[in-house]
Enzyme design. Structure first.
Site, mmCIF file in Angstrom:
data_model
loop_
_atom_site.group_PDB
_atom_site.id
_atom_site.type_symbol
_atom_site.label_atom_id
_atom_site.label_comp_id
_atom_site.label_asym_id
_atom_site.label_seq_id
_atom_site.Cartn_x
_atom_site.Cartn_y
_atom_site.Cartn_z
ATOM 1 N N GLY A 67 0.687 -4.911 0.903
ATOM 2 C CA GLY A 67 -0.502 -4.968 0.041
ATOM 3 C C GLY A 67 -0.236 -5.665 -1.282
ATOM 4 O O GLY A 67 -1.172 -6.181 -1.906
ATOM 5 N N GLU A 100 4.777 -4.948 7.277
ATOM 6 C CA GLU A 100 4.012 -3.874 7.930
ATOM 7 C C GLU A 100 4.518 -3.557 9.338
ATOM 8 O O GLU A 100 4.483 -2.399 9.761
ATOM 9 C CB GLU A 100 2.516 -4.234 7.983
ATOM 10 C CG GLU A 100 1.790 -4.105 6.655
ATOM 11 C CD GLU A 100 1.868 -5.348 5.777
ATOM 12 O OE1 GLU A 100 2.659 -6.263 6.088
ATOM 13 O OE2 GLU A 100 1.133 -5.410 4.786
ATOM 14 N N GLU A 112 -0.542 -9.256 -0.520
ATOM 15 C CA GLU A 112 -1.975 -9.488 -0.300
ATOM 16 C C GLU A 112 -2.728 -9.543 -1.633
ATOM 17 O O GLU A 112 -3.639 -10.352 -1.822
ATOM 18 C CB GLU A 112 -2.538 -8.386 0.613
ATOM 19 C CG GLU A 112 -1.994 -8.509 2.041
ATOM 20 C CD GLU A 112 -2.262 -7.270 2.895
ATOM 21 O OE1 GLU A 112 -1.866 -6.164 2.491
ATOM 22 O OE2 GLU A 112 -2.874 -7.407 3.969
ATOM 23 N N ALA A 158 0.876 -1.171 0.000
ATOM 24 C CA ALA A 158 0.000 0.000 0.000
ATOM 25 C C ALA A 158 0.916 1.225 0.000
ATOM 26 O O ALA A 158 2.076 1.146 0.447
ATOM 27 C CB ALA A 158 -0.869 -0.022 1.234
#
Ligand code: CAA
Length: 260
Positions: free
Chosen positions: A111, A134, A114, A66
């Site tokens: 992300g 993260e 993911e 992200a």
């Protein structure tokens, strides 16, 4: 539809969706997530489509996570909203009626890992790297990583990756079951398109229901999943493709499926 951060090209009835923010290593900001939703909505109504290959622009990254710059000043509520948007994208991909393959061509972090995990199949190039870093940023995965990683690799291995934030290479990712196989960099896209092509020669209704049986059943206990499987198995027998597939086998010829 033209996108700012995605390229969507149709290649012999398969879509190649490329996250295209190479300067930020294809990091997922709000606009990119919204574009992924719009792109998959558009692809969902393309009846000719056989499947989707998802990849990242440039040589370095699939998706490096992200967008950290975009997340830096979020408060708790906005953080939750951003997480929910990412999760919606992952769920859209996971439940997409056609096969979706991640062609992981470089960093698949946070992300990005993911996003790859939401795809049905992950093929990695030799230079791909995976991780959920993260915790290095003082946060946890927010696009489903804490749920999908243990389902794919088991709780122990998932917790090691999640709690250390360590990166692993493509071969280690393959060894633990995070990716299906590792191929040479220049074979990555052709290999993924070949896989979609192979699936496109099968009964399209069977392909859709098979994915549905696995995706819907994995959350259930085995008995409920099997009940669901029997329903979907039964549904196949309401299709011309089942009649054709079995008749072709018995007549020793190739089937001609018509998707009805
Ligand atoms: N968000 C925003 N920008 C990013 C980014 C990210 N996730 N990852 C890389 N970039 C940017 C860098 O800031 C840099 O920009 P500038 O050129 O403007 O400085 C550019 O991409 C190139 O990156 P690096 O210079 O860092 O390249 P490198 O080769 O030295 O390192 C890397 C590559 C190891 C992937 C490193 O960029 C990195 O660690 N990136 C962050 C990975 C990460 O922590 N991802 C998780 C994000 S949080 C998340 O995803 C939460 C969630 O679950 C939803």
């Amino acid at each position: 539809m033209p996108f700012n951060n995605l390229i969507c090209a149709i290649n012999d009835k398969a879509a190649v969706v490329t996250v295209n923010r190479p300067k930020a290593l294809n990091a997922l900001n709000k606009e990119t997530l919204e574009e992924l939703l719009a792109c998959f909505a558009e692809l969902a109504v393309n009846d000719d489509l056989t499947g989707v290959v998802l990849t990242g622009a440039g040589e370095k990254a699939f998706v490096a996570g992200a967008d950290i710059a975009a997340m830096q000043h979020l408060d708790a509520l906005a953080g939750r909203e951003f997480g929910r948007l990412g999760q919606q994208v992952m769920r859209t991909i996971e439940t997409f009626a056609k096969p979706v393959i991640a062609a992981v061509n470089g960093f698949a972090l946070g992300g990005g890992c993911e996003l790859a995990m939401a795809c049905d199949i992950r093929i990695a190039s030799e230079t791909a790297k995976f991780g959920q870093p993260e915790v290095n940023l003082g946060v946890i995965p927010g696009f489903g990583g804490t749920q999908r990683l243990p389902r794919l690799v088991g709780t122990g291995m998932a917790l090691e990756l999640l709690l250390t934030g360590d990166m692993i290479d493509a071969h280690e990712a393959c060894r633990i079951g995070l990716v299906n196989r590792v191929v040479a960099n220049d074979h990555l896209l052709p290999h993924c398109l070949e896989l979609i092509g192979k699936m496109a020669r099968k009964g399209p209704i069977a392909i859709r229901l098979c994915k549905d049986a696995v995706r819907g059943g994995i959350e259930l206990d085995c008995e409920s999943g099997c009940r669901r499987e029997a329903d979907l198995f039964g549904l196949c027998f309401a299709s011309n493709d089942q009649t054709e597939g079995m008749a072709a086998f018995l007549a020793k010829r190739q089937p001609t499926f018509t998707n009805n």
